[in-house]
Write a protein that holds these residues in place. Structure first.
Motif, short mmCIF file in Angstrom:
data_model
loop_
_atom_site.label_atom_id
_atom_site.label_comp_id
_atom_site.label_asym_id
_atom_site.label_seq_id
_atom_site.Cartn_x
_atom_site.Cartn_y
_atom_site.Cartn_z
N UNK A 50 35.36 14.56 42.15
CA UNK A 50 34.14 13.93 41.66
C UNK A 50 33.45 13.21 42.83
N UNK A 51 34.27 12.52 43.61
CA UNK A 51 33.73 11.79 44.77
C UNK A 51 33.11 12.75 45.78
N UNK A 52 33.81 13.83 46.09
CA UNK A 52 33.28 14.81 47.05
C UNK A 52 32.02 15.48 46.52
N UNK A 53 32.02 15.80 45.23
CA UNK A 53 30.86 16.41 44.57
C UNK A 53 29.64 15.51 44.76
N UNK A 54 29.85 14.20 44.61
CA UNK A 54 28.74 13.25 44.73
C UNK A 54 28.30 13.10 46.18
N UNK A 55 29.24 13.12 47.12
CA UNK A 55 28.87 13.01 48.54
C UNK A 55 28.15 14.28 49.00
N UNK A 56 28.59 15.42 48.50
CA UNK A 56 28.04 16.70 48.96
C UNK A 56 26.66 16.99 48.39
N UNK A 57 26.39 16.52 47.18
CA UNK A 57 25.10 16.79 46.53
C UNK A 57 24.71 18.26 46.62
N UNK A 58 25.66 19.15 46.38
CA UNK A 58 25.43 20.61 46.37
C UNK A 58 24.96 21.17 47.71
N UNK A 59 25.19 20.44 48.80
CA UNK A 59 24.84 21.01 50.12
C UNK A 59 25.77 22.19 50.42
N UNK A 60 25.23 23.21 51.12
CA UNK A 60 26.07 24.39 51.40
C UNK A 60 27.17 24.07 52.41
N UNK A 61 28.27 24.84 52.36
CA UNK A 61 29.43 24.57 53.23
C UNK A 61 29.07 24.52 54.71
N UNK A 62 28.05 25.28 55.15
CA UNK A 62 27.76 25.30 56.59
C UNK A 62 27.24 23.95 57.10
N UNK A 63 26.82 23.06 56.21
CA UNK A 63 26.37 21.73 56.67
C UNK A 63 27.55 20.74 56.78
N UNK B 222 31.00 10.02 34.73
CA UNK B 222 30.07 10.77 35.59
C UNK B 222 29.96 12.22 35.09
N UNK B 223 31.12 12.84 34.82
CA UNK B 223 31.12 14.26 34.42
C UNK B 223 30.49 14.44 33.04
N UNK B 224 30.72 13.49 32.13
CA UNK B 224 30.19 13.65 30.77
C UNK B 224 28.69 13.39 30.70
N UNK B 225 28.18 12.55 31.57
CA UNK B 225 26.76 12.17 31.45
C UNK B 225 25.91 12.75 32.57
N UNK B 226 26.52 13.51 33.49
CA UNK B 226 25.79 14.12 34.61
C UNK B 226 24.59 14.91 34.09
N UNK B 227 23.43 14.87 34.70
CA UNK B 227 23.12 14.23 35.97
C UNK B 227 22.74 12.75 35.88
N UNK B 228 22.81 12.20 34.65
CA UNK B 228 22.56 10.76 34.51
C UNK B 228 23.77 10.01 35.08
N UNK B 229 23.60 8.75 35.44
CA UNK B 229 24.74 7.93 35.86
C UNK B 229 24.77 6.74 34.90
N UNK B 230 25.65 6.80 33.91
CA UNK B 230 25.63 5.80 32.84
C UNK B 230 26.45 4.57 33.19
N UNK B 231 26.19 3.49 32.48
CA UNK B 231 26.95 2.25 32.68
C UNK B 231 28.38 2.43 32.16
N UNK B 232 29.35 1.83 32.84
CA UNK B 232 30.73 1.79 32.35
C UNK B 232 31.19 0.33 32.45
N UNK B 233 32.33 0.00 31.82
CA UNK B 233 32.81 -1.39 31.91
C UNK B 233 33.47 -1.72 33.25
N UNK B 234 33.50 -0.78 34.19
CA UNK B 234 34.24 -1.01 35.45
C UNK B 234 33.37 -1.82 36.42
N UNK C 182 31.32 4.79 23.44
CA UNK C 182 30.42 3.73 23.92
C UNK C 182 29.05 4.28 24.31
N UNK C 183 28.86 5.59 24.29
CA UNK C 183 27.60 6.17 24.78
C UNK C 183 26.82 6.79 23.62
#
Ligand SMILES: NC(=O)c1ccc[n+]([C@@H]2O[C@H](COP(=O)([O-])OP(=O)(O)OC[C@H]3O[C@@H](n4cnc5c(N)ncnc54)[C@H](OP(=O)(O)O)[C@@H]3O)[C@@H](O)[C@H]2O)c1
Length: 353
Positions: free
Chosen positions: A121-134, A239-251, A23-24
């Motif tokens: 995937x959810x944690x990756x998105x919430x963390x946005x690559x912030x270091x563990x000390x934060x 999300x993983x296939x199109x990262x860093x873009x966020x593509x449309x899905x049917x959900x 679909x992409x």
């Protein structure tokens, strides 16, 4: 055009990935592989069984989606990380078994490691690559599987058919049984430790039956960020296939006004000991996570073949962990040996049982 090598193309994740790629317009399959089922015509290069790294060498993908089930996915994970090729990782077993080696390979290779497991995937998105000390702590949610309200006694004679009837997710048989025993959450705990560099005491698990909240990160400033969505693996796959873009899905987006209550409670680790065993294996380190994974793979296969009762899965893993050599693996060969030894020990436990 992003060229994708899809490993485990015939499985639950593999089939959903095919849908997302078809679909992409910016994604195309350059290679597809399976273990035994046919994949002819799915991609310009295909392979059934054998050494997946040979296929990857020929395909030269921009991204590998590793959706193989089990330890068999490990060489492909290491190949991508070592070579600096972006890796969308569904095959959690490879990171659990080879966490240290995988991270070293990624440091050398420099490619991206994008989790496909919905919680990660959810944690990756919430963390946005912030270091563990934060980060104060990470919370992984568990649906609790089909037996979440049952007692140990009630679990003594459950059948593979009952274990395979997952209430919220439709997945392959091995991960579905892992969800029923909570071994899946144990594997995910170890996976999260390696992915996000957090010590085990900063990773919690809560049962959340509706699987709407996939993960939550509590930060040191008192803010908590959660990732919500309907339980549908096409979201983290896309999300993983199109990262860093966020593509449309049917959900569909969440419909809060339709009436939604979010329920959370602590897991019952007495009834489901594999979660605590995984945590212990993770803390012990060395090749203990590899041993945990190997024994679990053997025990789940035996349960599905009706050679082992449901409660026996945890017993096999516990006994194998108690007897196996869990010293650290220096390289892939060491790990392959640790995996084979643990599998032999686990098989021996089955014969005694
Ligand atoms: N399903 C989910 O919703 C979900 C969610 C999160 C994470 N995951 C993880 O994603 C992985 C795949 O799960 P799944 O549910 O998609 O499993 P699945 O439906 O059982 O599919 C497994 C895939 O792996 C292939 N495979 C097995 N052994 C192989 C080998 N030696 N070489 C190459 N391919 C091999 C299978 O090929 P054949 O069909 O030919 O046997 C199949 O394509 C697992 O690690 C799981 O924990 C899955």
């Amino acid at each position: 055009m992003k060229r994708i090598a899809l490993l485990g193309a015939t499985g639950s994740i593999g089939r959903q990935a095919q849908e997302i790629i078809a679909a992409h317009p910016g994604l195309e399959l350059c290679a597809a592989a399976s273990g035994s089922r046919a994949v002819d015509g799915l991609a310009p290069l295909t392979q059934v069984g054998g050494d997946l790294t040979e296929l990857l060498e020929r395909a030269e993908p921009d991204l590998v989606l590793n959706a193989v089930v089990g330890f068999a996915g490990l060489p492909a994970t290491l190949w991508a990380l070592e070579g600096g090729v972006d890796l969308a990782l569904a095959n959690k077993e490879s990171l659990v078994a080879a966490g240290e080696l995988a991270l070293e390979a990624q440091r050398r290779g420099g490619g991206r490691l994008i989790p496909v497991d919905s919680e990660h995937s959810a944690a990756f998105q919430c963390l946005e690559a912030r270091p563990p000390e934060q980060v104060h702590s990470l919370v992984l949610t568990a649906s609790g599987g089909p037996f979440r309200d049952q007692t140990r006694d009630e679990l003594s004679d459950v059948t593979p058919e009952e274990a395979l009837a997952h209430p919220t997710w439709s997945m392959g048989p091995k991960i579905t049984v892992d969800s029923a025993t909570l071994a899946n959450k144990g594997l995910e705990l170890i996976e999260a430790h390696f992915l996000f560099g957090l010590p085990y005491e900063q990773i919690d698990v809560v049962v959340h039956p509706s699987s709407i909240v996939h993960a939550l990160v509590r930060f040191r400033d008192g803010a908590s960020l959660a990732h919500l969505g309907y339980p549908d693996m096409r979201v983290p796959i896309s999300f993983a296939l199109t990262y860093p873009e966020r593509s449309a899905t049917p959900i569909s987006p969440l419909d809060l006004a339709a009436g939604m209550t979010l329920e959370f409670y602590a897991p019952d680790v007495d009834t489901f000991p594999l979660l605590a065993l995984a945590r212990e294996a993770g803390v012990r380190g060395g090749s203990a996570p590899c041993v945990f994974n190997a024994a679990n793979e053997v025990a789940v296969a035996a349960f599905l073949e009706r050679r082992l009762p449901f409660l026996g899965i945890a017993e096999v893993v516990e006994e194998t962990l108690a007897t196996a050599d869990t010293s650290a693996a220096r390289d892939l060969d060491d790990l392959i040996t640790a995996n084979a030894d643990a599998r032999r020990l686990a098989e021996g436990t089955l014969k005694v049982a």
